[in-house]
Enzyme design. Sequence first.
Site, PDB file in Angstrom:
ATOM      1  N   GLU A  17       0.840  -1.202   0.000  1.00  0.00           N
ATOM      2  CA  GLU A  17       0.000   0.000   0.000  1.00  0.00           C
ATOM      3  C   GLU A  17       0.875   1.252   0.000  1.00  0.00           C
ATOM      4  OE1 GLU A  17      -3.632  -0.285   2.115  1.00  0.00           O
ATOM      5  OE2 GLU A  17      -3.366   1.698   2.994  1.00  0.00           O
ATOM      6  N   ARG A 116     -15.603   4.249   3.285  1.00  0.00           N
ATOM      7  CA  ARG A 116     -16.365   5.421   3.720  1.00  0.00           C
ATOM      8  C   ARG A 116     -15.454   6.639   3.830  1.00  0.00           C
ATOM      9  NH1 ARG A 116     -18.187   6.138   9.779  1.00  0.00           N
ATOM     10  NH2 ARG A 116     -16.004   6.764   9.825  1.00  0.00           N
ATOM     11  N   GLY A 117     -14.277   6.455   4.430  1.00  0.00           N
ATOM     12  CA  GLY A 117     -13.395   7.590   4.735  1.00  0.00           C
ATOM     13  C   GLY A 117     -13.585   7.991   6.183  1.00  0.00           C
ATOM     14  N   ALA A 131     -19.537   2.516   3.719  1.00  0.00           N
ATOM     15  CA  ALA A 131     -18.846   1.858   2.612  1.00  0.00           C
ATOM     16  C   ALA A 131     -19.813   0.982   1.805  1.00  0.00           C
ATOM     17  CB  ALA A 131     -17.688   1.024   3.152  1.00  0.00           C
ATOM     18  N   GLN A 189      -7.617  -3.886   8.469  1.00  0.00           N
ATOM     19  CA  GLN A 189      -6.835  -2.935   9.252  1.00  0.00           C
ATOM     20  C   GLN A 189      -5.610  -3.678   9.793  1.00  0.00           C
ATOM     21  OE1 GLN A 189      -5.575  -0.243   9.874  1.00  0.00           O
ATOM     22  NE2 GLN A 189      -7.378   0.892  10.581  1.00  0.00           N
TER      23      GLN A 189
HETATM   24  P1  FAD Z   1     -17.773   1.514   6.943  1.00  0.00           P
HETATM   25  O1  FAD Z   1     -17.715   0.116   6.471  1.00  0.00           O
HETATM   26  O2  FAD Z   1     -18.897   2.354   6.466  1.00  0.00           O
HETATM   27  O3  FAD Z   1     -17.772   1.463   8.547  1.00  0.00           O
HETATM   28  C1  FAD Z   1     -17.617   2.647   9.311  1.00  0.00           C
HETATM   29  C2  FAD Z   1     -18.369   2.512  10.634  1.00  0.00           C
HETATM   30  O4  FAD Z   1     -19.770   2.502  10.404  1.00  0.00           O
HETATM   31  C3  FAD Z   1     -18.061   1.223  11.391  1.00  0.00           C
HETATM   32  O5  FAD Z   1     -18.093   1.519  12.761  1.00  0.00           O
HETATM   33  C4  FAD Z   1     -19.200   0.292  10.993  1.00  0.00           C
HETATM   34  O6  FAD Z   1     -19.464  -0.654  12.025  1.00  0.00           O
HETATM   35  C5  FAD Z   1     -20.348   1.266  10.834  1.00  0.00           C
HETATM   36  N1  FAD Z   1     -21.285   0.908   9.765  1.00  0.00           N
HETATM   37  C6  FAD Z   1     -20.984   0.323   8.577  1.00  0.00           C
HETATM   38  N2  FAD Z   1     -22.107   0.175   7.846  1.00  0.00           N
HETATM   39  C7  FAD Z   1     -23.121   0.693   8.588  1.00  0.00           C
HETATM   40  C8  FAD Z   1     -24.526   0.857   8.380  1.00  0.00           C
HETATM   41  N3  FAD Z   1     -25.090   0.428   7.236  1.00  0.00           N
HETATM   42  N4  FAD Z   1     -25.264   1.446   9.354  1.00  0.00           N
HETATM   43  C9  FAD Z   1     -24.689   1.892  10.507  1.00  0.00           C
HETATM   44  N5  FAD Z   1     -23.357   1.753  10.763  1.00  0.00           N
HETATM   45  C10 FAD Z   1     -22.582   1.172   9.812  1.00  0.00           C
HETATM   46  N6  FAD Z   1      -9.321   6.144   4.712  1.00  0.00           N
HETATM   47  C11 FAD Z   1      -9.125   7.110   3.789  1.00  0.00           C
HETATM   48  O7  FAD Z   1      -9.574   8.250   3.974  1.00  0.00           O
HETATM   49  N7  FAD Z   1      -8.449   6.832   2.609  1.00  0.00           N
HETATM   50  C12 FAD Z   1      -7.953   5.608   2.335  1.00  0.00           C
HETATM   51  O8  FAD Z   1      -7.362   5.403   1.285  1.00  0.00           O
HETATM   52  C13 FAD Z   1      -8.142   4.561   3.311  1.00  0.00           C
HETATM   53  N8  FAD Z   1      -7.689   3.310   3.093  1.00  0.00           N
HETATM   54  C14 FAD Z   1      -7.951   2.313   4.010  1.00  0.00           C
HETATM   55  C15 FAD Z   1      -7.537   0.998   3.733  1.00  0.00           C
HETATM   56  C16 FAD Z   1      -7.792  -0.027   4.639  1.00  0.00           C
HETATM   57  C17 FAD Z   1      -7.345  -1.427   4.312  1.00  0.00           C
HETATM   58  C18 FAD Z   1      -8.469   0.261   5.849  1.00  0.00           C
HETATM   59  C19 FAD Z   1      -8.717  -0.828   6.856  1.00  0.00           C
HETATM   60  C20 FAD Z   1      -8.878   1.548   6.135  1.00  0.00           C
HETATM   61  C21 FAD Z   1      -8.637   2.586   5.219  1.00  0.00           C
HETATM   62  N9  FAD Z   1      -9.063   3.898   5.447  1.00  0.00           N
HETATM   63  C22 FAD Z   1      -8.853   4.889   4.508  1.00  0.00           C
HETATM   64  C23 FAD Z   1      -9.715   4.257   6.713  1.00  0.00           C
HETATM   65  C24 FAD Z   1     -11.253   4.199   6.615  1.00  0.00           C
HETATM   66  O9  FAD Z   1     -11.721   5.172   5.722  1.00  0.00           O
HETATM   67  C25 FAD Z   1     -11.765   4.458   8.021  1.00  0.00           C
HETATM   68  O10 FAD Z   1     -11.461   3.383   8.866  1.00  0.00           O
HETATM   69  C26 FAD Z   1     -13.228   4.835   8.117  1.00  0.00           C
HETATM   70  O11 FAD Z   1     -13.451   5.341   9.436  1.00  0.00           O
HETATM   71  C27 FAD Z   1     -14.210   3.688   7.891  1.00  0.00           C
HETATM   72  O12 FAD Z   1     -14.216   3.309   6.594  1.00  0.00           O
HETATM   73  P2  FAD Z   1     -14.982   1.936   6.153  1.00  0.00           P
HETATM   74  O13 FAD Z   1     -14.907   1.890   4.695  1.00  0.00           O
HETATM   75  O14 FAD Z   1     -14.493   0.814   6.935  1.00  0.00           O
HETATM   76  O15 FAD Z   1     -16.471   2.342   6.626  1.00  0.00           O
END
Ligand code: FAD
Length: 297
Positions: A17, A116-117, A131, A189
Amino acid sequence: MYITDILKGREINFSFELFPPKTAFNKSGMKIQQHLSRIFDTVDNLSQFDPAFISVTYSPMNETKTTSIPIAAIIKERFDIETVAHITCINTEREDLRKIFDVLKFFHIDNILALRGDRQYDDTEKILNHASDIVEEIKNHREDFSIGVAGYPEGHPECLNVEGKKNLELDMDYFVYKTEKGADFAITQLFLDNDYYFRFVEKARKKGVEIPIIPGIMPVVNRNNLKTIKKLTGATIPPDLEKRINENIEDDQEIFEIGIEHAVKQVKDLIDKAPCIHFYTMDRWQPTERIIKEVTG
Ligand code: FAD
């Protein structure tokens, strides 16, 4: 080529990455140039391991918005390595997301890590909140992407119960939901204790998730690393690792050695059980190169 197809064809997979520059220029204009050359040096050096893919992080709130996709495109074109473009939905209008998906295709990028970010950036009207929404949006817009999502072996920091403790069950349900919406693979993560990864995968499989779940590894290479890891990810630091680092807190070289030794142990344990090992390189190839050479050499 889709990540899922690449993983199927090979026994040992490594992926890396990269973190594009967050700021455009410092006063002399050198910062971004130095950073960009470090990125391409990292790719150059790690290409010896025939990476399954290289992923490039993204944020709509800083300079990575403009550098991330071109960097992914250059890696694919110049190094002939498959790339995964991270795309976040926070702070972005639906229409703009669709344009981003089309731009990716223009550059022949077939894989998106749909995220999601981080909430701290979210100061405009929320269009897509999770996400799972961006996964759905990609699928609605076009069918020719392979989609990855993030997984959290120790739970996402925001997924808490009423007592303020991590709600791992609920977080797993949301992870499962992302796969039901169409995710093809997941990257986790970072974690420093493999048991969290194994438990996460086991729980996901019990819930019917079949997609590859790729573990994320980041070695502790200096004393600040440990603080950042704790703060940003909430990852559990194994007590023996923390003790050894604290005992050598003034000795940067020893901390580096301890961190590498720990990561080597982690990767040795994971290598024949995980579909791929994903390294958070922080745009430095040396620690990752050391680890892979020690594991495979
Ligand atoms: P989600 O899957 O949406 O989850 C976020 C939170 O919401 C969690 O607590 C989950 O339990 C909850 N949730 C999920 N779906 C729902 C729903 N339908 N209703 C209610 N609650 C829900 N960030 C960046 O800005 N840029 C990057 O390039 C980046 N790369 C990453 C790469 C990896 C491998 C990882 C693990 C993380 C990365 N992140 C990045 C960080 C990520 O954006 C953050 O961890 C963010 O806070 C959550 O993103 P997610 O896609 O996991 O969100």
